[in-house]
Design a protein around this motif. Structure first.
Motif, PDB file in Angstrom:
ATOM      1  N   GLY A   1      11.751   0.569  12.214  1.00  0.00           N
ATOM      2  CA  GLY A   1      12.116   0.811  10.924  1.00  0.00           C
ATOM      3  C   GLY A   1      10.641   0.987  10.079  1.00  0.00           C
ATOM      4  N   SER A   2      10.791   1.205   8.784  1.00  0.00           N
ATOM      5  CA  SER A   2       9.429   1.353   7.868  1.00  0.00           C
ATOM      6  C   SER A   2       8.957  -0.039   7.423  1.00  0.00           C
ATOM      7  N   GLY A   3       7.843   0.001   6.769  1.00  0.00           N
ATOM      8  CA  GLY A   3       7.475  -0.912   6.232  1.00  0.00           C
ATOM      9  C   GLY A   3       8.470  -2.287   5.635  1.00  0.00           C
ATOM     10  N   THR A   4       9.283  -1.528   4.668  1.00  0.00           N
ATOM     11  CA  THR A   4       9.996  -2.365   3.801  1.00  0.00           C
ATOM     12  C   THR A   4      11.152  -3.250   4.945  1.00  0.00           C
ATOM     13  N   PHE A   5      11.310  -2.516   6.025  1.00  0.00           N
ATOM     14  CA  PHE A   5      12.325  -3.417   7.182  1.00  0.00           C
ATOM     15  C   PHE A   5      11.425  -4.622   7.520  1.00  0.00           C
TER      16      PHE A   5
ATOM     17  N   ALA B   1       5.790  -2.436  -7.994  1.00  0.00           N
ATOM     18  CA  ALA B   1       7.155  -1.991  -7.488  1.00  0.00           C
ATOM     19  C   ALA B   1       7.045  -2.635  -6.088  1.00  0.00           C
ATOM     20  N   TYR B   2       6.118  -2.863  -5.458  1.00  0.00           N
ATOM     21  CA  TYR B   2       6.297  -3.658  -4.294  1.00  0.00           C
ATOM     22  C   TYR B   2       6.761  -4.963  -4.250  1.00  0.00           C
ATOM     23  N   GLY B   3       6.123  -5.449  -5.326  1.00  0.00           N
ATOM     24  CA  GLY B   3       6.576  -7.178  -5.553  1.00  0.00           C
ATOM     25  C   GLY B   3       8.027  -7.200  -6.091  1.00  0.00           C
ATOM     26  N   SER B   4       8.196  -6.135  -7.004  1.00  0.00           N
ATOM     27  CA  SER B   4       9.594  -6.139  -7.413  1.00  0.00           C
ATOM     28  C   SER B   4      10.608  -5.906  -6.225  1.00  0.00           C
ATOM     29  N   ARG B   5      10.143  -5.112  -5.216  1.00  0.00           N
ATOM     30  CA  ARG B   5      10.892  -4.727  -3.945  1.00  0.00           C
ATOM     31  C   ARG B   5      11.164  -6.126  -3.289  1.00  0.00           C
ATOM     32  N   MET B   6      10.204  -6.713  -2.985  1.00  0.00           N
ATOM     33  CA  MET B   6      10.234  -8.341  -2.405  1.00  0.00           C
ATOM     34  C   MET B   6      11.212  -8.941  -2.981  1.00  0.00           C
TER      35      MET B   6
ATOM     36  N   MET C   1       3.561 -12.331  -1.804  1.00  0.00           N
ATOM     37  CA  MET C   1       2.628 -11.618  -2.680  1.00  0.00           C
ATOM     38  C   MET C   1       2.272 -10.454  -2.098  1.00  0.00           C
ATOM     39  N   ILE C   2       1.823  -9.511  -2.871  1.00  0.00           N
ATOM     40  CA  ILE C   2       1.319  -8.284  -2.121  1.00  0.00           C
ATOM     41  C   ILE C   2      -0.407  -8.141  -2.411  1.00  0.00           C
ATOM     42  N   HIS C   3      -0.664  -7.755  -1.097  1.00  0.00           N
ATOM     43  CA  HIS C   3      -2.273  -7.699  -1.243  1.00  0.00           C
ATOM     44  C   HIS C   3      -2.694  -6.278  -1.851  1.00  0.00           C
ATOM     45  N   SER C   4      -2.682  -5.286  -1.298  1.00  0.00           N
ATOM     46  CA  SER C   4      -2.920  -4.216  -2.010  1.00  0.00           C
ATOM     47  C   SER C   4      -1.632  -3.757  -2.691  1.00  0.00           C
ATOM     48  N   GLU C   5      -1.597  -3.682  -4.210  1.00  0.00           N
ATOM     49  CA  GLU C   5      -0.449  -3.250  -4.702  1.00  0.00           C
ATOM     50  C   GLU C   5      -0.424  -1.737  -4.768  1.00  0.00           C
ATOM     51  N   THR C   6       0.071  -1.072  -4.127  1.00  0.00           N
ATOM     52  CA  THR C   6      -0.053   0.265  -3.772  1.00  0.00           C
ATOM     53  C   THR C   6       0.472   1.221  -5.044  1.00  0.00           C
ATOM     54  N   THR C   7       1.205   0.464  -6.004  1.00  0.00           N
ATOM     55  CA  THR C   7       1.781   1.154  -7.275  1.00  0.00           C
ATOM     56  C   THR C   7       0.752   1.272  -7.866  1.00  0.00           C
TER      57      THR C   7
ATOM     58  N   VAL D   1       2.473 -12.484   2.828  1.00  0.00           N
ATOM     59  CA  VAL D   1       1.741 -11.677   2.342  1.00  0.00           C
ATOM     60  C   VAL D   1       2.287 -10.038   2.915  1.00  0.00           C
ATOM     61  N   ASP D   2       2.664  -9.330   1.744  1.00  0.00           N
ATOM     62  CA  ASP D   2       2.930  -7.952   2.128  1.00  0.00           C
ATOM     63  C   ASP D   2       1.451  -7.157   2.292  1.00  0.00           C
ATOM     64  N   GLY D   3       0.873  -7.137   3.509  1.00  0.00           N
ATOM     65  CA  GLY D   3      -0.411  -6.521   3.792  1.00  0.00           C
ATOM     66  C   GLY D   3      -0.363  -4.997   4.134  1.00  0.00           C
ATOM     67  N   MET D   4       0.643  -4.447   3.659  1.00  0.00           N
ATOM     68  CA  MET D   4       0.936  -2.990   4.199  1.00  0.00           C
ATOM     69  C   MET D   4      -0.093  -2.134   4.100  1.00  0.00           C
ATOM     70  N   SER D   5      -0.630  -1.917   2.952  1.00  0.00           N
ATOM     71  CA  SER D   5      -1.607  -0.947   2.821  1.00  0.00           C
ATOM     72  C   SER D   5      -3.328  -1.349   2.888  1.00  0.00           C
ATOM     73  N   SER D   6      -3.195  -2.495   3.080  1.00  0.00           N
ATOM     74  CA  SER D   6      -4.694  -3.231   3.147  1.00  0.00           C
ATOM     75  C   SER D   6      -4.880  -3.406   4.640  1.00  0.00           C
TER      76      SER D   6
ATOM     77  N   ASN E   1       2.054   3.216   9.901  1.00  0.00           N
ATOM     78  CA  ASN E   1       1.514   4.522   9.274  1.00  0.00           C
ATOM     79  C   ASN E   1       0.636   4.443   8.013  1.00  0.00           C
ATOM     80  N   LYS E   2       0.095   3.003   8.359  1.00  0.00           N
ATOM     81  CA  LYS E   2      -0.973   3.023   7.413  1.00  0.00           C
ATOM     82  C   LYS E   2      -2.457   2.848   7.852  1.00  0.00           C
ATOM     83  N   CYS E   3      -3.241   1.935   7.625  1.00  0.00           N
ATOM     84  CA  CYS E   3      -4.709   1.924   7.798  1.00  0.00           C
ATOM     85  C   CYS E   3      -4.898   1.835   9.165  1.00  0.00           C
TER      86      CYS E   3
HETATM   87  C1  PLP Z   1       3.932   1.243   1.941  1.00  0.00           C
HETATM   88  C2  PLP Z   1       4.247  -0.036   1.433  1.00  0.00           C
HETATM   89  C3  PLP Z   1       5.378  -0.536   1.794  1.00  0.00           C
HETATM   90  C4  PLP Z   1       6.271  -0.068   2.678  1.00  0.00           C
HETATM   91  O1  PLP Z   1       7.048   1.020   2.230  1.00  0.00           O
HETATM   92  P1  PLP Z   1       8.098   1.808   3.272  1.00  0.00           P
HETATM   93  O2  PLP Z   1       8.244   2.984   2.495  1.00  0.00           O
HETATM   94  O3  PLP Z   1       9.269   0.999   3.688  1.00  0.00           O
HETATM   95  O4  PLP Z   1       7.170   2.041   4.516  1.00  0.00           O
HETATM   96  C5  PLP Z   1       5.385  -1.944   1.242  1.00  0.00           C
HETATM   97  N1  PLP Z   1       4.432  -2.472   0.461  1.00  0.00           N
HETATM   98  C6  PLP Z   1       3.451  -1.723   0.232  1.00  0.00           C
HETATM   99  C7  PLP Z   1       2.167  -2.418  -0.468  1.00  0.00           C
HETATM  100  C8  PLP Z   1       3.024  -0.612   0.707  1.00  0.00           C
HETATM  101  O5  PLP Z   1       2.078   0.272   0.460  1.00  0.00           O
END
Ligand code: PLP
Length: 365
Positions: free
Chosen positions: A60-64, A87-92, A134-140, A163-168, A189-191
């Motif tokens: 699955g994607s990062g959110t999974f 938005a990613y903090g809200s999602r968590m 907590m989110i590291h790089s808040e992609t929002t 830690v959501d380190g998705m985009s860092s 699919n990130k860094c």
């Molecule tokens: C990309 C990203 C996610 C995951 O998003 P998906 O659409 O599920 O891949 C989560 N947190 C951050 C900070 C992101 O940049």
């Protein structure tokens, strides 16, 4: 064809894409050893060892991945504090709530970082809180949150740190053990510059052992996924084979580039040029320089006559690049990412194109 100046999926190399031309069997030893090797290398990227940490790959994607960690680690009697400044903090927080977990949110403005002193106060006042997310790089917004100082406070208070380190991850050097991170999540699919299809989690073994039996989802159960994978590299359910092969290649290419240090430098340089050139055009950044991360930048909508984002987007796309709309809620913005197989020349080119577009606007089209 265009290159992606987005937060992911990213532009990948042809050699990474070419790995996907093979239909690989999943039960044999070759494939299992590819999985095991990926797990080993991910630990190395964040300077931790197998005796204390372990890796779980999750379909699955990062959110999974985030949902798997939160619903497997935070039990029904626990409580998670989510630091939210995007938005990613809200999602968590939302996925924890949906799973019926006790959630408390510490909200910050989108252009400010969660503050360690405030986290300390919240934890001191509420002993029921067992976890901090907590989110590291808040992609929002593109802000790079200070996980070091918050981590210190969380550890001193004896809580679990997610830690959501998705985009860092792999784009910024992260000292997982030094910071005291118990779970850090990123995706293919990130860094690391693979293609989308799975997420991965670096887990503190001691904390992972506490996850057994807590998750109310079968497919997202972090502990069960780990238990199967830890034996010999077998994924519990069908794995995204093509994506896994591409990811193994992406890790190889990351090493060849010079590891996270070299990649982080390339991204930082991309970002520096981008911000500098945009400022020359009179476009301001939403995040101030002290907090701006090297991954993606939010720019205020320019005060240029006849400007429209949709039109600029098309203009840039026709010339070889895709940028991103804004996502912050309190201002009119757009975003440009500078991660993936993207170099100085790309950044300069896209800035040239934007300049051309503004000239066109000024000329009244
Ligand atoms: C990309 C990203 C996610 C995951 O998003 P998906 O659409 O599920 O891949 C989560 N947190 C951050 C900070 C992101 O940049």
């Amino acid at each position: 064809m265009y290159k992606l100046l987005t937060p992911g999926p990213l532009t990948t190399t042809d050699t990474v894409k070419r790995e996907m031309l093979v239909d690989h069997c999943t039960w044999d030893d070759d494939y299992k050893s590819i999985t095991q090797n990926i797990r080993k290398e991910l630990l190395e990227l964040v300077h931790v060892t197998e005796d204390e940490y372990t890796v779980v790959l999750m379909q699955g994607s990062g959110t999974f991945g985030v949902e798997s960690v939160v619903t497997s680690s935070v039990g029904s009697d626990d409580k998670i504090l989510v630091c939210e400044n995007g938005a990613y903090g809200s999602r968590m927080a939302e996925l924890a709530r949906r799973a019926g977990r006790n959630v408390v949110v510490y909200h910050e403005d989108y252009n400010k970082m969660p503050d360690a002193d405030k986290v300390r106060d919240i934890l001191a006042k509420d002993p029921a809180i067992t976890h901090v997310g907590m989110i590291h790089s808040e992609t929002t917004s593109g802000i790079l949150n200070d996980i070091e100082s918050v981590g210190k406070v969380v550890k001193a208070a004896g809580r679990t740190f997610i830690v959501d380190g998705m985009s860092s991850f792999a784009g910024v050097d992260i000292d997982v053990k030094g910071i005291g991170i118990d779970f850090i999540i990123s995706s293919a699919n990130k860094c690391v510059q693979g293609v989308p299809g799975f997420s991965f989690i670096i887990c503190n073994r001691k904390e992972l052992m506490k996850c057994q039996g807590k998750c109310n989802s079968l497919s997202l159960d972090l502990y069960d996924q780990w238990e199967t994978m830890e034996k010999d590299g077998k994924w519990r359910f069908t794995s995204p084979t093509h994506v896994v092969l591409a990811f193994a290649k992406a890790l190889e290419e990351l090493k060849a580039e010079g590891g996270v240090t070299a990649r982080a430098k390339r991204y930082r340089e991309n970002n520096r040029i981008l911000v500098e050139r945009m400022r020359k055009m009179g476009i301001k950044t939403y995040i101030d320089d002290a907090h701006q991360g090297p991954i993606i930048t939010t720019f205020f909508t320019p005060k240029v006559e006849n400007y429209s984002f949709a039109e600029m987007y098309e203009y840039i796309k026709e010339r070889g690049y895709a940028i991103y709309p804004g996502k912050v809620t309190d201002a009119d913005t757009f975003r440009i990412g500078n991660i993936g197989e993207i170099y100085k020349d790309d950044i300069n080119k896209v800035c040239d194109i934007i300049e051309e577009y503004f000239d066109k606007c000024h000329a009244g089209k």
